[in-house]
Design a protein around this motif. Structure first.
Motif, PDB file in Angstrom:
ATOM      1  N   TYR A  61       0.843  -1.193   0.000  1.00 14.59           N
ATOM      2  CA  TYR A  61       0.000   0.000   0.000  1.00 14.59           C
ATOM      3  C   TYR A  61       0.874   1.238   0.000  1.00 14.59           C
ATOM      4  CZ  TYR A  61      -3.660   3.199   1.243  1.00 14.59           C
ATOM      5  OH  TYR A  61      -4.535   4.229   1.231  1.00 14.59           O
ATOM      6  N   GLU A 135       7.294  14.643  -3.365  1.00 14.51           N
ATOM      7  CA  GLU A 135       7.520  13.817  -2.191  1.00 14.51           C
ATOM      8  C   GLU A 135       6.286  12.978  -1.892  1.00 14.51           C
ATOM      9  OE1 GLU A 135       9.391  15.282   1.825  1.00 14.51           O
ATOM     10  OE2 GLU A 135      10.248  16.361   0.125  1.00 14.51           O
ATOM     11  N   ASN A 141       0.665   6.471  -6.161  1.00 16.19           N
ATOM     12  CA  ASN A 141      -0.502   5.928  -5.464  1.00 16.19           C
ATOM     13  C   ASN A 141      -1.443   5.179  -6.391  1.00 16.19           C
ATOM     14  OD1 ASN A 141       0.421   7.035  -3.108  1.00 16.19           O
ATOM     15  ND2 ASN A 141      -0.871   8.851  -3.224  1.00 16.19           N
ATOM     16  N   VAL A 142      -1.618   5.655  -7.632  1.00 20.95           N
ATOM     17  CA  VAL A 142      -2.660   5.077  -8.485  1.00 20.95           C
ATOM     18  C   VAL A 142      -2.189   3.901  -9.333  1.00 20.95           C
ATOM     19  CG1 VAL A 142      -3.944   7.228  -8.630  1.00 20.95           C
ATOM     20  CG2 VAL A 142      -2.270   6.689 -10.380  1.00 20.95           C
TER      21      VAL A 142
ATOM     22  N   PHE B 142      -2.569  -1.827  -3.429  1.00 20.40           N
ATOM     23  CA  PHE B 142      -3.910  -1.711  -2.864  1.00 20.40           C
ATOM     24  C   PHE B 142      -4.383  -0.270  -2.744  1.00 20.40           C
ATOM     25  CE2 PHE B 142      -2.506  -5.797  -0.642  1.00 20.40           C
ATOM     26  CZ  PHE B 142      -2.881  -6.543  -1.734  1.00 20.40           C
ATOM     27  N   ALA B 143      -3.503   0.681  -3.014  1.00 20.80           N
ATOM     28  CA  ALA B 143      -3.939   2.073  -2.963  1.00 20.80           C
ATOM     29  C   ALA B 143      -4.508   2.523  -4.299  1.00 20.80           C
ATOM     30  CB  ALA B 143      -2.761   2.963  -2.581  1.00 20.80           C
ATOM     31  N   SER B 144      -4.422   1.671  -5.317  1.00 22.80           N
ATOM     32  CA  SER B 144      -4.815   2.091  -6.655  1.00 22.80           C
ATOM     33  C   SER B 144      -6.293   1.814  -6.918  1.00 22.80           C
ATOM     34  CB  SER B 144      -3.971   1.328  -7.678  1.00 22.80           C
ATOM     35  OG  SER B 144      -4.543   1.459  -8.955  1.00 22.80           O
ATOM     36  N   PRO B 598      11.933  15.455   6.139  1.00 22.70           N
ATOM     37  CA  PRO B 598      10.966  14.896   5.198  1.00 22.70           C
ATOM     38  C   PRO B 598       9.577  15.481   5.452  1.00 22.70           C
ATOM     39  CG  PRO B 598      12.173  13.181   6.387  1.00 22.70           C
ATOM     40  CD  PRO B 598      12.471  14.470   7.049  1.00 22.70           C
ATOM     41  N   ALA B 599       8.785  15.552   4.400  1.00 23.53           N
ATOM     42  CA  ALA B 599       7.421  16.052   4.540  1.00 23.53           C
ATOM     43  C   ALA B 599       6.655  15.141   5.492  1.00 23.53           C
ATOM     44  CB  ALA B 599       6.730  16.081   3.191  1.00 23.53           C
ATOM     45  N   ARG B 602       0.438  12.839   5.377  1.00 22.42           N
ATOM     46  CA  ARG B 602      -0.784  13.572   5.052  1.00 22.42           C
ATOM     47  C   ARG B 602      -1.854  13.267   6.075  1.00 22.42           C
ATOM     48  NH1 ARG B 602      -2.385  13.224  -1.150  1.00 22.42           N
ATOM     49  NH2 ARG B 602      -4.123  12.158  -0.200  1.00 22.42           N
ATOM     50  N   ALA B 605      -3.670   9.736   6.755  1.00 25.85           N
ATOM     51  CA  ALA B 605      -2.870   8.798   5.962  1.00 25.85           C
ATOM     52  C   ALA B 605      -3.100   7.364   6.417  1.00 25.85           C
ATOM     53  CB  ALA B 605      -1.385   9.149   6.086  1.00 25.85           C
ATOM     54  N   GLY B 608      -6.282   4.911   4.954  1.00 26.81           N
ATOM     55  CA  GLY B 608      -6.208   4.107   3.740  1.00 26.81           C
ATOM     56  C   GLY B 608      -5.986   2.643   4.049  1.00 26.81           C
ATOM     57  N   ARG B 609      -5.040   2.376   4.932  1.00 24.46           N
ATOM     58  CA  ARG B 609      -4.707   0.996   5.232  1.00 24.46           C
ATOM     59  C   ARG B 609      -5.895   0.295   5.895  1.00 24.46           C
ATOM     60  NH1 ARG B 609       0.303  -1.410   5.244  1.00 24.46           N
ATOM     61  NH2 ARG B 609       1.266   0.569   4.753  1.00 24.46           N
TER      62      ARG B 609
END
Lengths: 296, 645
Positions: A61, A135, A141-142, B142-144, B598-599, B602, B605, B608-609
């Motif tokens: 993921y 970043e 992601n897609v 799995f994020a797609s 590092p950023a 989000r 975040a 999603g999982r």
């Protein structure tokens, strides 16, 4: 230099998802360290294969937590590449594009970097737009098969041997920085050639997606610059590293953080939350992306 | 509840029902084979076109960088969309107890199955490298949304197949008992396997009815999920026109609307071809027409609701899309869809003069073709929009390859249905018999419009539009005038001495500028640090400029970004033309502070999982539930199975 690096490249190919930033900053130069480095890389490649095998059934993921590059910033063992594009100097000569196409053997209609140009009040403006190396890359992601990924050093690459050509990444990219091989590529003359196809130095294949790779095969190993950087006669393109805080454009060296701060560097489409690693330095009054009517 | 227990061989609910259901099995006419041959040729041409595309690349199908998604994506959406029409007629009407659906159910379920297979087959020409399609299974992300398209379509196809097979059990038992000689060997064998143990007892009927009900309940959210995830392949990217929160329900309604229309067309075709006028009457068409009108009105409403916010707020890219849709390049297609695909069908069904079979069928043909066009428009329009320059690039152009492949899909639907109904009966015999036996007036119940299950949308981060403040910074590096006055030729040359002290993460570099032994005041000293980066050995990072004090001393403190040995140097240009005075010192930095951070992650975040895990559980449970229904029916058919008390 090239043939010597071939093993390195093979090692990278397997270990790429583990770590790219192998070379300590203070390490001896390439020639001296070549033998030991080769061994390290070889064992790292094996470790990478083992790790990939072990992780097969695990969740791939690509959320932000896993995509965020892990770096031991204080020790400086990893690099975090970025670009700075100084729009004050750009005269629209597009040498960056031609050198890139030459190095990667791209067909004329495929450019991994675009130079937008427009006229406003009689003055002509230019803006080179390569992959912004986000970043938080929406393209990663897609992708349904994780063919596009972010290296530990923050470079977004495409594995040409995995890509199924769904073009979901092209839809997701807010910077239109991805290109598809719509036709069977003609015999490519990549420079230097011949060399194996890796995500860092890909060979074009029919039906897959290509993009700017920031010449990731060059920068961490041979201390060479991406093709577009020295090609620019005006020093527009800087390649930088956040960790060591240095950026160069082929002639001048700057302290990256100071350079960005003192010149009020901005990022393109900041509002999308992609955290692009490409900074633009304005200064001749132009907006990013073109005039309100749309650039021609 | 019906308690009819009859020997299937003797109970022929309506005269000629079994004969009608078996009509496609008999000796076929020349017309039938001509149709099969024609459709096969069309499919074959499409396959040839696809092979050409495989060899030469997707460019021959008209694709390009400004039409990276085009006709095949529209085909996937449109064909899988019509599949839902089968589900609505069958599943929703079954659950709401609309008995009039009985003569249509087998046709609708068969259509649902065939169209979802054809629709997902369009994913193959859509992909640049279909040979690597298995990557979806071996290395999924799995994020797609594309991966979840694949999962949703697969699950839905499986459930649709079960929904098609379950009610076949009593039907093939009846046929086997009634006309064993008319079936032929292959069918007899298949039917024996399918209906093994079915005697039509009350217990078996009850089990089958419950199993059908549960499968129908599963099918509806599954179909909603399929079209929602299909829409998210578009809505989860930041392109104007696609990135819309309304997209998922919009797709679901569009799918239902076009799907009901295709059910009408298929029903009309088979009714005519196999002379089923006794079972399928004008009433069926009118009721399907009513459902279609309700869905069409909902679609019109959603179209307006989709466009208004984009037109009202002046966001440039969204505004441009709305403009192109309403009055620009896409307008002819858009208004054709609105008028021919929505208003005219609505009128055809609303007016009593046209509310006939021909009227409903005409309306349906308009709806199906217009909805296909609508899908092409939404795919092609946004893809052509270059959101770097905020202009439209070259639009997608149809080529013979793309048209041939699409026509192959169109031809494959009747072809597969005709072949399918040569294997299984095209009327739900048992269900119709049951209706006749219980003497329920099929017209007594009004057609109920389908209830729409609203589904929670996947939690996503809603990116608020922020205004980017563009600072027009101070231009250039400040070029301070040389501080030191040019020394006279008599002045001795300047010299610099450097010392550096490392204390923790801080380095203090001290430079002393002297000229002939006397300290130089107000001298501008430039400090550098050597780096291995980009040019090994001789790359100097400027650290800053410091002006010397009265003792000729300039002090610079800085925090190195990396550890390791290096040189620090100080340079003083006594003369703009002359050589500078330079000195350097070696240091070894053991503690460093890189300015790089590092950023951060989000917002949401982690959601999603959790969502992925939840979805996998849901898919698994769905499959278990559907398989359990098959097992239940099979167990009820086991010889000696006793009804539970």
């Amino acid at each position: 230099m090239w043939s010597k690096n071939r093993e390195t490249r093979e090692g990278m190919r397997h270990g790429v998802r583990v770590d790219l930033g192998l070379r300590p900053v203070g390490a001896p130069s390439v020639d001296d360290a070549d033998l030991s480095r080769r061994n390290i890389l070889l064992s790292l490649g094996i470790a990478g294969v083992a790790a990939a095998g072990g992780a097969m059934g695990l969740v791939a993921y690509n959320d932000e937590a896993s995509a965020a590059p892990t770096t031991d910033a204080t020790s400086g063992r990893a690099h975090q590449w970025c670009r700075v594009i100084d729009l004050r100097a750009c005269k629209g000569e597009r040498k960056c594009i031609s050198s890139c196409q030459k190095r990667h053997g791209l067909p004329p209609e495929q450019t991994w970097m675009r130079v937008l140009s427009w006229k406003d009040d009689g003055k002509e403006y230019f803006m080179p737009v390569p992959c912004q190396m986000c970043e938080n890359p929406p393209c990663v992601n897609v992708c349904p098969v994780s063919a596009t990924f972010q290296t530990a050093q923050g470079v977004v690459l495409v594995d040409q041997d995995t890509c199924i050509g769904s073009r979901a990444c092209m839809a997701a990219c807010p910077y239109e920085a991805r290109y598809f091989n719509w036709r069977r590529p003609v015999d490519t003359h990549r420079m230097p050639s011949p060399s194996p196809s890796t995500p860092e130095f890909p060979a074009n294949q029919i039906g897959t997606v290509g993009k700017c790779v920031l010449c990731a095969d060059l920068i961490p190993y041979a201390n060479e610059l991406p093709a577009c950087v020295p090609a620019c006669p005006n020093g527009v393109h800087y390649i930088g590293d956040f960790v060591t805080d240095v950026a160069v454009n082929g002639r001048a060296t700057v302290k990256l953080s100071t350079f960005l701060r003192e010149n009020n560097a901005v990022r393109f489409k900041e509002e999308l939350g992609t955290n692009p690693r490409t900074y633009y330095i304005l200064g001749n009054g132009q907006p990013l992306g073109g005039p309100p009517g749309g650039a021609k | 509840m019906t308690t009819v227990v009859e020997s299937p061989a003797t109970s022929i609910g309506r005269p000629g029902l079994v004969d009608a259901a078996m009509r496609p099995f008999g000796k076929t006419s020349k017309k039938f084979w001509a149709a099969i041959a024609f459709l096969t040729v069309v499919v074959a041409v499409g396959v040839v076109a696809w092979i050409v595309q495989l060899r030469q690349g997707m460019g021959v199908a008209g694709y390009g960088d400004r039409s990276f998604w085009a006709i095949y994506m529209a085909d996937v959406v449109a064909f899988i969309g019509v599949s839902y029409g089968g589900a609505v007629v069958s599943a929703i009407l079954l659950l709401t107890g609309a008995k009039w659906r009985a003569p249509l159910s087998r046709l609708a379920e068969g259509m649902a199955l065939v169209t979802v297979v054809v629709g997902s087959a369009f994913l193959i020409p859509h992909l640049g490298r279909p040979d690597r399609f298995l990557g979806m299974v071996t290395q999924p992300n799995f994020a797609s949304p594309i991966f979840w398209d694949f999962v949703a379509i697969t699950t839905y196809t499986f459930a649709t197949a079960i929904f098609f097979l379950l009610p076949l059990v009593p039907d093939v038992a009846i046929l086997q008992a009634a006309h064993p000689e008319g079936l032929g060997r292959a069918r007899r064998l298949l039917y024996r396997v399918l209906s093994r143990g079915w005697v039509g007892s009350a217990h078996q009927r009850r089990v089958l009815r419950t199993a059908m009900g549960i499968t129908a309940i599963v099918i509806i959210p599954l179909a909603v999920a399929v079209h929602s995830v299909l829409s998210w392949a578009f809505a989860l990217v930041s392109r104007p026109g696609w990135h819309e929160s309304i997209w998922a329900p919009y797709f679901v309604i569009a799918a239902l609307y076009s799907g009901v229309a295709l059910v009408v067309i298929i029903t009309a075709g088979f009714r005519r071809g196999y002379h089923l006028q006794a079972f399928i009457t004008e009433r069926h068409f009118v009721r399907l027409g009513y459902i279609m009108v309700a869905l069409g009105a909902a679609y019109l409403y959603l179209t307006f609701a989709d466009l208004l916010p984009g037109a009202y707020v002046g966001e440039r890219s969204v505004n441009n899309m709305v403009y192109a849709t309403l009055v620009g390049d896409l307008a002819p297609g858009f208004w054709f869809v609105i008028i021919a695909g929505e208003i005219v069908p609505l009128l055809l069904i609303a007016l009593p003069q046209t509310r006939k079979i021909w009227g409903v069928v005409t309306a349906s043909i308009l709806v199906v073709s217009a909805m296909w066009l609508k899908r092409v428009l939404i795919v092609v329009g946004t893809a052509a929009y270059d959101h770097l320059t905020d202009t439209f690039g070259a639009y997608y152009r149809f080529t013979w390859v793309a048209i041939a492949v699409t026509l192959a899909g169109v031809a494959a639907i009747p072809l597969l249905l005709m072949l399918l109904f040569r294997i299984v009966p095209l009327l739900a015999i048992d269900e119709i018999q049951e209706l006749t036996a219980t003497a329920t007036d099929p017209a007594a119940r009004p057609a109920s419009s389908p209830g729409k299950a609203s589904r929670g949308r996947a939690a996503g981060v809603v990116g608020g539009v922020m205004l980017v403040m563009v600072f027009l910074g101070a231009i250039g590096v400040d070029s301070a005038p040389a501080a030191a006055a040019a020394p006279s030729p008599a002045t001795p040359p300047a010299a610099v001495a450097v010392s550096a002290v490392v204390s923790g993460p801080q380095v203090t570099v001290t430079a002393r500028v002297t000229a002939g032994g006397t300290p130089v005041q107000d001298a501008q000293v430039r400090f550098f640090e050597s780096t291995e980066m980009f040019a090994p050995g001789d790359n100097q990072i400027p650290l800053g400029k410091v002006v010397t004090d009265r003792t000729g001393t300039a002090v610079l403190r800085y925090q190195p970004a990396v550890t390791g040995p290096r040189t620090v140097s100080a340079t003083y240009y006594a003369d703009v033309e002359g050589e500078p005075a330079t000195a350097s010192a070696e240091i070894d930095v053991t503690e460093a502070v890189s300015p790089y951070t590092p950023a951060g992650p989000r917002l949401l975040a982690g959601v999603g999982r959790a969502l992925v895990n939840g979805l996998f559980v849901a898919v698994f449970l769905t499959c278990v539930l559907v398989i359990a229904q098959v097992i239940r029916v099979r167990r009820a058919c086991r010889p000696g199975s006793t009804p539970p008390t």
